[in-house]
Design a protein around this motif. Structure first.
Motif, PDB file in Angstrom:
ATOM      1  N   ASP A  41      -0.924   1.561  -4.002  1.00  0.00           N
ATOM      2  CA  ASP A  41      -0.865   1.162  -5.401  1.00  0.00           C
ATOM      3  C   ASP A  41      -2.201   1.545  -6.038  1.00  0.00           C
ATOM      4  O   ASP A  41      -3.250   1.097  -5.587  1.00  0.00           O
ATOM      5  N   GLY A  93       0.045  -6.757  -1.757  1.00  0.00           N
ATOM      6  CA  GLY A  93       0.580  -6.661  -3.108  1.00  0.00           C
ATOM      7  C   GLY A  93       0.995  -7.978  -3.736  1.00  0.00           C
ATOM      8  O   GLY A  93       1.601  -7.988  -4.803  1.00  0.00           O
ATOM      9  N   GLU A  94       0.651  -9.104  -3.128  1.00  0.00           N
ATOM     10  CA  GLU A  94       1.122 -10.399  -3.629  1.00  0.00           C
ATOM     11  C   GLU A  94       0.632 -10.692  -5.046  1.00  0.00           C
ATOM     12  O   GLU A  94       1.316 -11.338  -5.828  1.00  0.00           O
ATOM     13  N   ASN A 150      -0.234  -8.368  -7.374  1.00  0.00           N
ATOM     14  CA  ASN A 150      -0.262  -7.141  -8.184  1.00  0.00           C
ATOM     15  C   ASN A 150       0.087  -7.386  -9.652  1.00  0.00           C
ATOM     16  O   ASN A 150      -0.220  -6.557 -10.510  1.00  0.00           O
ATOM     17  N   ASP A 206      -4.052  -1.698  -7.086  1.00  0.00           N
ATOM     18  CA  ASP A 206      -4.170  -2.831  -6.169  1.00  0.00           C
ATOM     19  C   ASP A 206      -4.357  -2.316  -4.742  1.00  0.00           C
ATOM     20  O   ASP A 206      -3.401  -1.857  -4.111  1.00  0.00           O
ATOM     21  N   GLN A 255      -1.433  -0.675 -13.779  1.00  0.00           N
ATOM     22  CA  GLN A 255      -0.269   0.054 -13.281  1.00  0.00           C
ATOM     23  C   GLN A 255       0.459   0.745 -14.423  1.00  0.00           C
ATOM     24  O   GLN A 255       0.862   1.911 -14.324  1.00  0.00           O
ATOM     25  N   THR A 297      -4.563  -3.730  -2.005  1.00  0.00           N
ATOM     26  CA  THR A 297      -3.851  -4.449  -0.932  1.00  0.00           C
ATOM     27  C   THR A 297      -2.390  -4.004  -0.832  1.00  0.00           C
ATOM     28  O   THR A 297      -1.683  -4.451   0.063  1.00  0.00           O
ATOM     29  N   GLY A 298      -1.951  -3.141  -1.744  1.00  0.00           N
ATOM     30  CA  GLY A 298      -0.530  -2.807  -1.797  1.00  0.00           C
ATOM     31  C   GLY A 298      -0.203  -1.396  -1.352  1.00  0.00           C
ATOM     32  O   GLY A 298      -0.524  -0.423  -2.039  1.00  0.00           O
ATOM     33  N   ASN A 299       0.416  -1.271  -0.182  1.00  0.00           N
ATOM     34  CA  ASN A 299       1.048  -0.011   0.222  1.00  0.00           C
ATOM     35  C   ASN A 299       2.489  -0.087  -0.270  1.00  0.00           C
ATOM     36  O   ASN A 299       3.332  -0.733   0.352  1.00  0.00           O
ATOM     37  N   VAL A 300       2.782   0.568  -1.382  1.00  0.00           N
ATOM     38  CA  VAL A 300       4.101   0.418  -1.997  1.00  0.00           C
ATOM     39  C   VAL A 300       5.180   1.156  -1.218  1.00  0.00           C
ATOM     40  O   VAL A 300       6.370   1.013  -1.524  1.00  0.00           O
TER      41      VAL A 300
END
Length: 368
Positions: free
Chosen positions: A311, A187-188, A190, A314, A197, A316-319
């Motif tokens: 996410d 998430g870097e 995002n 995104d 979003q 790469t993002g597991n929120v």
């Protein structure tokens, strides 16, 4: 002690609201104040004008995007988190953003300090949330010299990877392949997908946004009580994770219906929180499994330790990453026995929503 009493009183007020009166509770306590909303917009407009016209830096502002609850349309009464994402032409890649973002933030901060007296508004620069780390944002409080209310704004410089988008825009696969190969932290980057979003939540009907407000109010008040009772630094999952969990419950439980029973939706979210160790949720609006590189990457994410809430903008993002799910689950279990989740002596019916999103495509049977 007063703060503790106040937050406990707010939590009790929600819990003691009969389930059939939750809509009235939202209307009376949670809908945004129009004057405050205008002040928040005024604060954003002022800082945008400053960045475009008076901030001296070796970069041009391509566009600005309002994120946070103010941008998504889920603002609570006199409580608005405003994320102002500024897309700059000095970033031509994810790695360039990672390397120079902190220095850009310092330049903006120096410009604000230099121009503070000449500005038509009062601005206070808040200290970084994490000392010793490269900053991703500059936190400000902005107040018109003619008004009393101050609005907090987070300014986030970002790489404009998407360009101009529409409501139906879907990024080409190359955008996400480059993101994966950039090798950043989860998430870097995002902020580059803030518009997606925002649109993902903004598209929800008014009734769903009211349910989002109710869940956010429960989260906000419980978090405040927790920090007053124990320690200011106690960690909880991100608010965005709860927003996405609520949208998932609405989609799966109602088929994206415009109208539904608010109490049933609220209780469904509470039950999903109790089952946090089984959560595995994803969407395919913006990225899907047609491109092999993206498919394999996302499948690896979904195989990870639960809870997993991806996410939607995104991959790469597991929120859902982070601590405190056990605390939320314990309070959600407590909430389910309160009048807000009861219908007389019986619990309110909840929607038949599974904590893990089913995989209809046989390609994904290996994941779950």
């Amino acid at each position: 002690m007063m703060d503790l009493w106040q937050c406990q009183a707010e939590l009790v007020e929600l819990y003691q609201t009969p389930s059939h009166k939750l809509n009235s509770y939202i209307t009376e306590h949670l809908l945004p104040n129009e004057v405050f909303r205008r002040n928040a917009q005024d604060a954003v407009d002022r800082i945008c004008s400053f960045l475009k016209e008076k901030c001296s830096m070796n970069a041009r502002v391509i566009k600005t995007v309002k994120g946070g609850s103010a941008g998504k349309g889920t603002t609570l009464y006199e409580n608005s988190d405003v994320d102002l994402v500024i897309f700059l032409d000095c970033f031509d890649s994810y790695s360039e953003q990672a390397q120079t973002r902190d220095s850009v933030i310092r330049i903006i901060e120096q410009n604000l300090e230099r121009c503070r007296r000449s500005l038509a508004f009062q601005v206070d620069i808040l200290p970084p949330r994490s000392k010793g780390e490269l900053r991703r944002s500059l936190s400000l409080t902005i107040q018109s010299r003619r008004k009393n209310e101050a609005v907090e704004v987070d300014v986030l410089p970002a790489f404009d990877v998407l360009g101009q988008i529409t409501d139906t825009f879907k990024p080409p696969p190359r955008v996400y392949i480059d993101l994966i190969y950039a090798g950043g932290k989860p998430g870097e980057f995002n902020t580059s997908f803030t518009e997606l979003q925002r649109n993902f939540i903004k598209r929800c009907p008014a009734k769903c946004k009211d349910l989002l407000r109710l869940v956010k109010q429960w989260y906000k008040v419980y978090k405040k009580c927790l920090r007053e009772m124990y320690q200011p630094t106690v960690s909880l999952p991100s608010k965005f994770a709860l927003e996405l969990l609520t949208i998932y419950a609405w989609e799966q439980g109602t088929g994206r219906a415009q109208q539904f029973n608010t109490a049933e939706g609220f209780c469904t979210v509470m039950k999903l929180l109790v089952q946090y160790q089984d959560l595995c949720i994803y969407w395919t609006e913006y990225y899907n499994f047609d491109e092999p590189i993206i498919a394999e990457y996302v499948k690896n994410q979904l195989r990870g330790t639960r809870p997993v809430i991806m996410d939607p903008a995104d991959p790469t993002g597991n929120v859902a990453w982070g601590k405190g799910w056990d605390l939320l689950a314990k309070e959600a279990y407590n909430c389910l026995s309160m009048p807000c989740c009861m219908k007389g002596s019986e619990p309110v019916d909840s929607w038949p929503v599974q904590p893990a999103k089913p995989f209809d495509d046989p390609r994904f049977c290996i994941i779950i």
